[in-house]
Enzyme design. Structure first.
Site, PDB file in Angstrom:
ATOM      1  CG  MET A  91      -1.849  -1.010   1.294  1.00  0.00           C
ATOM      2  SD  MET A  91      -2.918  -1.517  -0.028  1.00  0.00           S
ATOM      3  CE  MET A  91      -3.744  -2.234  -0.127  1.00  0.00           C
ATOM      4  CG  HIS A 110      -6.134  -2.539  -9.325  1.00  0.00           C
ATOM      5  ND1 HIS A 110      -6.095  -1.402  -8.068  1.00  0.00           N
ATOM      6  CD2 HIS A 110      -7.305  -2.451  -9.315  1.00  0.00           C
ATOM      7  CE1 HIS A 110      -6.808  -0.916  -8.251  1.00  0.00           C
ATOM      8  NE2 HIS A 110      -8.173  -1.615  -8.900  1.00  0.00           N
TER       9      HIS A 110
END
Ligand code: GAR
Length: 208
Positions: A91, A110
């Site tokens: 992240m 993703h």
């Protein structure tokens, strides 16, 4: 045999899928040799330790400037001898140095069908919240090579699942993880490790 480094930040279910795929022989042309976390408390680190995989932690906030962080991460990955870097729920934004060093050698997963619901701000549960808000009927996940434009690199694999009327972000996330992410990430890694992916004009071509 390719040397695989996995970057993580959280629970690490995608890391676990990679470890399981290695144990099951789905990943056979590469070996996970280290797991690097942006978060010292990530459960993903525990998963790595349980499987005797080398771990490291590198936090953006430990560096005064972004280029210093970018350089340190690049050097760390070089010191581990990584041939492939996998972003499995990582992240933290990556910089020019590390992305260019691993051009077409860094794979991200993703949790949506790119080019929908991707780019800045679209990560984790936020993605599934946006999907439900829009009311699309299909969602899924995408593996792609990482380029400097967020979520815009060459797409390797995509698979879809149905979005249900009574889905919550959590139920949709779980369906996408189980049916798509935990499958296409190991498959994409093996395709890379067995030299079956070529890239031309920001598109991938998979050799069967
Ligand atoms: C996964 O759904 C992954 O696709 C997503 O975060 C989750 C991490 O779960 N990644 C992103 O949103 C990246 N932009 P995990 O730690 O259990 O693998």
């Amino acid at each position: 045999m390719k040397n695989i480094a996995v970057l993580v930040s959280g629970g690490g279910t995608n890391l676990q899928a990679l470890i399981d795929a290695q144990n099951d022989g789905i990943i056979k042309s590469g070996k996970i040799t280290c797991v690097i976390s942006s978060n010292p408390d990530a459960y993903a680190l525990e998963r790595a330790r349980n499987n005797n995989i080398d771990t490291a932690v590198i936090r953006r906030k430990d560096f005064e400037t972004f280029p210093e962080y970018d350089l340190a991460l690049t050097e760390l990955l070089k010191s581990k001898g990584a041939d492939l870097v996998v972003l499995a729920g990582f992240m933290t934004i990556l910089g020019h140095q590390v992305i260019s060093k691993f051009e077409n050698r860094m794979i991200n997963i993703h949790p949506a069908l790119i080019p929908s619901f991707c780019g800045e701000g679209y990560y984790g549960l936020n993605v599934h919240k946006a999907v439900l808000k829009k009311g699309v009927k299909l969602s899924g996940a995408t593996t792609h090579f990482v380029t400097e434009e967020c979520d815009a690199g060459p797409i390797i694999m995509q698979r879809a699942v149905e979005v249900k009327n009574d889905d919550t972000p959590e139920t949709l996330q779980r369906r996408i993880m189980e049916n798509v992410e935990w499958k296409i990430l190991p498959l994409s890694v093996e395709l890379f490790c067995s030299d079956k992916i070529t890239v031309k004009d920001n598109k991938t071509y998979i050799i069967d």
